[in-house]
Design a protein around this motif. Structure first.
Motif, PDB file in Angstrom:
ATOM      1  N   GLY A 153       0.675  -1.165   0.017  1.00 11.39           N
ATOM      2  CA  GLY A 153      -0.124  -0.230   0.114  1.00 11.39           C
ATOM      3  C   GLY A 153       0.867   1.005   0.016  1.00 11.39           C
ATOM      4  O   GLY A 153       2.064   1.093   0.028  1.00 11.39           O
ATOM      5  N   GLY A 209      -8.811   3.312  -6.545  1.00 11.74           N
ATOM      6  CA  GLY A 209      -8.390   2.872  -5.221  1.00 11.74           C
ATOM      7  C   GLY A 209      -8.805   3.831  -3.872  1.00 11.74           C
ATOM      8  O   GLY A 209      -9.036   3.139  -2.896  1.00 11.74           O
ATOM      9  N   GLY A 210      -9.009   5.037  -4.085  1.00 10.63           N
ATOM     10  CA  GLY A 210      -9.406   5.895  -3.070  1.00 10.63           C
ATOM     11  C   GLY A 210     -10.939   6.168  -3.238  1.00 10.63           C
ATOM     12  O   GLY A 210     -11.205   6.877  -2.154  1.00 10.63           O
ATOM     13  N   ASP A 213     -15.494   0.631   1.448  1.00  9.42           N
ATOM     14  CA  ASP A 213     -14.405   0.620   0.476  1.00  9.42           C
ATOM     15  C   ASP A 213     -14.545   1.096  -0.676  1.00  9.42           C
ATOM     16  O   ASP A 213     -15.689   1.326  -1.403  1.00  9.42           O
ATOM     17  CB  ASP A 213     -13.971  -0.893   0.161  1.00  9.42           C
ATOM     18  N   GLU A 258      -9.900  -0.417  -3.904  1.00  7.75           N
ATOM     19  CA  GLU A 258      -9.569  -0.833  -2.604  1.00  7.75           C
ATOM     20  C   GLU A 258     -10.228  -2.462  -2.352  1.00  7.75           C
ATOM     21  O   GLU A 258      -9.620  -3.477  -2.111  1.00  7.75           O
ATOM     22  CB  GLU A 258     -10.478  -0.240  -1.550  1.00  7.75           C
ATOM     23  N   ASP A 271      -8.340  -4.816  -4.486  1.00 11.29           N
ATOM     24  CA  ASP A 271      -6.809  -5.033  -3.944  1.00 11.29           C
ATOM     25  C   ASP A 271      -7.140  -5.851  -2.625  1.00 11.29           C
ATOM     26  O   ASP A 271      -6.316  -6.932  -2.964  1.00 11.29           O
ATOM     27  CB  ASP A 271      -6.271  -3.774  -3.425  1.00 11.29           C
ATOM     28  N   LYS A 272      -8.044  -5.772  -1.739  1.00 13.67           N
ATOM     29  CA  LYS A 272      -8.342  -6.663  -0.742  1.00 13.67           C
ATOM     30  C   LYS A 272      -8.685  -8.084  -1.253  1.00 13.67           C
ATOM     31  O   LYS A 272      -8.032  -9.009  -0.864  1.00 13.67           O
ATOM     32  CB  LYS A 272      -9.302  -6.100   0.031  1.00 13.67           C
ATOM     33  N   TYR A 318       0.509  -6.875  -4.302  1.00 16.01           N
ATOM     34  CA  TYR A 318      -0.111  -5.565  -4.555  1.00 16.01           C
ATOM     35  C   TYR A 318       0.613  -4.913  -5.670  1.00 16.01           C
ATOM     36  O   TYR A 318       1.851  -5.131  -5.762  1.00 16.01           O
ATOM     37  CB  TYR A 318       0.001  -4.733  -3.311  1.00 16.01           C
ATOM     38  N   ALA A 336      -3.468   1.590   3.958  1.00 16.39           N
ATOM     39  CA  ALA A 336      -4.506   0.790   3.940  1.00 16.39           C
ATOM     40  C   ALA A 336      -4.265  -0.110   5.500  1.00 16.39           C
ATOM     41  O   ALA A 336      -5.593  -0.061   5.996  1.00 16.39           O
ATOM     42  CB  ALA A 336      -4.248  -0.372   2.837  1.00 16.39           C
ATOM     43  N   ARG A 340      -6.153   2.583   8.494  1.00 10.01           N
ATOM     44  CA  ARG A 340      -7.587   2.807   8.768  1.00 10.01           C
ATOM     45  C   ARG A 340      -8.160   2.079   9.965  1.00 10.01           C
ATOM     46  O   ARG A 340      -7.777   1.127  10.279  1.00 10.01           O
ATOM     47  CB  ARG A 340      -8.391   2.442   7.489  1.00 10.01           C
TER      48      ARG A 340
END
Ligand code: ZN
Lengths: 332, 286
Positions: A39, A135-136, A158, A162, A165-166, A175, B283, B286
């Motif tokens: 990240g 992503g944001g 999210d 994101e 990515d998760k 990543y 990440a 948070r």
């Protein structure tokens, strides 16, 4: 000629765009130092910006074949983003504006994603519904003729990028997860597993936390061996759920506004299946080139074309904002 | 030294040297401490102009909001315009990470937009120069700069011969960016320490021990950390001036501290962080 600077996250960006929206240069210096941490590390991002921001600006001018003498306005991302990162670009832009006596335009990063498609050669002008997924951030807006922006809905938790990515991380992919998940999904069956898309939840907001949890349980239920054997199916089904979650809201937004025009921006717009799904909608769909979907400075110049410059007395003291001013800015 | 790195984007050696009527103004900026600092000197003999803004009690530093405005003020004070700026001196830190980046980003972009030459020196050089340099109260005597480094630590910088500027700087010293042109992309704090008066960290609780371990006994200590730990320093026989101004960065002292330092390519003008970044991805925060 507009010189634009963008440093809200981990890419150091500068661009030169004409007043007509022709991109003369669009330099994106990716830091490539964050992947090992899984990240973006804010302090490392800010350090890298400080080492290269002026050099990236010089590169953008050189690539465009101009000098600062040809620049008539400077535009810069003021927020939202990582404040330490934003400040480097902001001070760089302010110093150039002050040192040269040039007008400065402070731009909201998210408006940049919304208006990236107005640049040549796409030249897709408002009014339209816009989906921004990165992503944001993930949200839907209506952009009217005058360029004013009304937010219609967005993610409650999210961002879409994101979530990808998760999900990729749960499937053991490195990543950043987007490209890796898309590659793996290409070999899988998107209908193999039914992941939630919130299709029955009314409205234009969406949520990705349930989807992520659902993948976690599915992997657990299958057991290591089976989950590993069916990784491509899991990836394809998961990706499809993200795409559907977005596409369902986009369809509703088009219906609700009566607009048959859709602009797409943000890094997730680079996802192949999402592009395909949205292009199949009954609407005129504009998805700019990948370099204009991910963070870049040309899109900041795109907004500057439609916004007034700051009063000269306000330039030197301009500050950044991390979050929360977009609705206010849009309401202006 | 000036040819150690690539030419700056706006590089113009003749102008950058600050000779002649064009480019005769030297501008100094520092944002390493909570203060926002600017100073400027005009063409030969013109008195310099210096400005400092301090945050009020409990306020955050106003570097972003204040720096360029102060720069314009001191520049106007010399009677010059941006076209007259030939040399920009930057305080590189150490200090707050964000603060020193604001200064470095601003200075490098001003160099790009005006064509001025860039010189960077560590911020403690200015503090040492003011007290230990030519005309200072402790001219030529050993100076210790003590800065608040937060996290219960201090940045210490020892100047055995007083200020760094009057002596023409220390060859191979920490601001000698040209010598580091071939080194790794990241400045190496250890190497800097070995090559001249460069800052290093010490725990607040270990200040007495750190003082005892210095190669030269300081005559005087300045900096916000010196004020905060005046009792420990005085106990060790180190003078701590009562005048609060002695503990603040002055723009004109920064210019004197950088006297004789060569202009370097902008990409070699980097913050002096001393400490590594805490690598925690967004990440996970948070
Ligand atoms: Zn973005």
């Amino acid at each position: 000629m507009i010189l634009a600077i963008e440093t809200s996250c981990d890419d150091t960006c500068a661009a030169v765009v004409t007043d007509d929206g022709e991109i003369r240069s669009n330099v994106i210096s990716s830091q490539g130092i964050h992947d090992a941490y899984g990240g973006v590390v804010p302090e490392l991002a800010a350090r890298a910006h400080a080492e290269r921001c002026d050099l990236v600006v010089a590169d953008a001018l050189r690539t465009a074949g101009i000098t600062l003498d040809d620049v008539t306005r400077v535009a810069v991302t003021r927020g939202p983003g990582l404040v330490g990162a934003l400040l480097v670009g902001l001070q760089t832009a302010k110093a150039i504006a002050v040192g040269r006596g040039l007008p400065l335009i402070a731009v909201d990063h998210l408006e940049g994603h919304l208006l990236a498609c107005t640049l040549q050669p796409v030249s897709f002008e408002p009014p339209f519904v816009a989906l921004v997924a990165s992503g944001g951030h993930t949200f839907l807006s209506r952009v009217d003729d005058a360029g004013t922006i009304e937010e219609l809905g967005g993610t409650l938790d999210d961002a879409a990028g994101e979530a990808i990515d998760k999900g990729a991380r749960l499937l053991g992919l490195p990543y950043p997860g987007g490209p890796a998940l898309e590659r793996l999904a290409a070999d899988g069956d998107p209908t193999a597993f039914a992941f939630p898309t919130g299709a029955k939840v009314q409205g234009l907001d969406c949520s990705f936390s349930g989807l992520k949890t659902s993948l976690l349980y599915k992997v657990r239920d299958l057991g290591d061996e089976e989950a590993s054997a069916r990784r491509a199916d899991l990836a394809a089904s998961y990706q499809r759920a993200v795409v559907e979650t977005l596409a369902v809201r986009v369809e509703r937004a088009l219906r609700a506004t009566g607009l048959r025009r859709l602009a797409v921006g943000g890094g997730v717009a680079a996802n192949g299946p999402l592009r395909e799904r949205l292009r199949a909608l009954d609407a005129e769909v504009a998805i700019p080139d990948r370099s204009l979907c991910t963070d870049n400075a040309a899109m900041i110049a795109a907004v500057a074309r439609h916004r007034p410059a700051l009063a000269e007395a306000d330039v030197a003291g301009l500050e950044a904002y991390a979050t929360g001013q977009r609705r206010t800015a849009a309401a202006r | 030294m000036t040819d150690a790195g690539p030419a700056g984007p706006a590089g113009d050696a003749g102008r950058a040297a600050g000779v002649g009527p064009v480019g005769a103004v030297t501008l100094a900026l520092d944002t390493a401490t909570p203060a926002t600092v600017a100073g400027a000197t005009g063409p030969g003999g013109t008195p310099g102009v210096s400005r400092i803004e301090l945050p009020g009690p409990g306020e955050r530093p106003g570097h972003t909001r204040l720096l360029l405005g102060l720069a314009e003020e001191v520049l106007a004070g010399t009677g010059g315009t941006w076209d007259d700026v030939g040399r920009i001196v930057l305080g590189l830190g150490p200090g707050t990470f964000t603060g020193i980046r604001v200064g470095v980003a601003t200075g490098r972009a001003l160099a790009l937009s005006t064509g001025a030459g860039l010189v960077g020196v560590p911020t403690p050089w200015a503090l040492a120069e003011a007290v230990g340099g030519a005309g200072g109260t402790h001219e030529g005597r050993p100076v210790l700069v003590v800065q608040d480094a937060r996290r219960r630590e201090l940045f210490l910088t020892l100047f055995p011969d007083g200020g760094p500027g009057g002596a023409g700087g220390v060859p191979g010293g920490p601001a000698d960016h040209g010598a580091r042109a071939d080194a790794d992309a990241q400045p190496d704090p250890i190497a800097e320490r070995a090559s001249g008066p460069a800052p290093f960290t010490a725990a607040q609780d270990d200040l007495a021990a750190a003082l005892a371990a210095l190669s030269v006994a300081p005559a005087v200590a300045v900096g916000d950390g010196a004020l905060a730990f005046a009792d420990v320093l005085r106990e060790a026989g180190v003078e701590v001036p009562e005048d609060p101004a002695a503990h603040r960065v002055d723009g004109l002292a920064l210019i004197r501290a950088a006297a004789g330092r060569p202009v370097v390519a902008p990409d070699l003008v980097r913050p002096v962080y001393v400490r590594d970044a805490d690598a925690v991805p967004t990440a996970d925060r948070r």
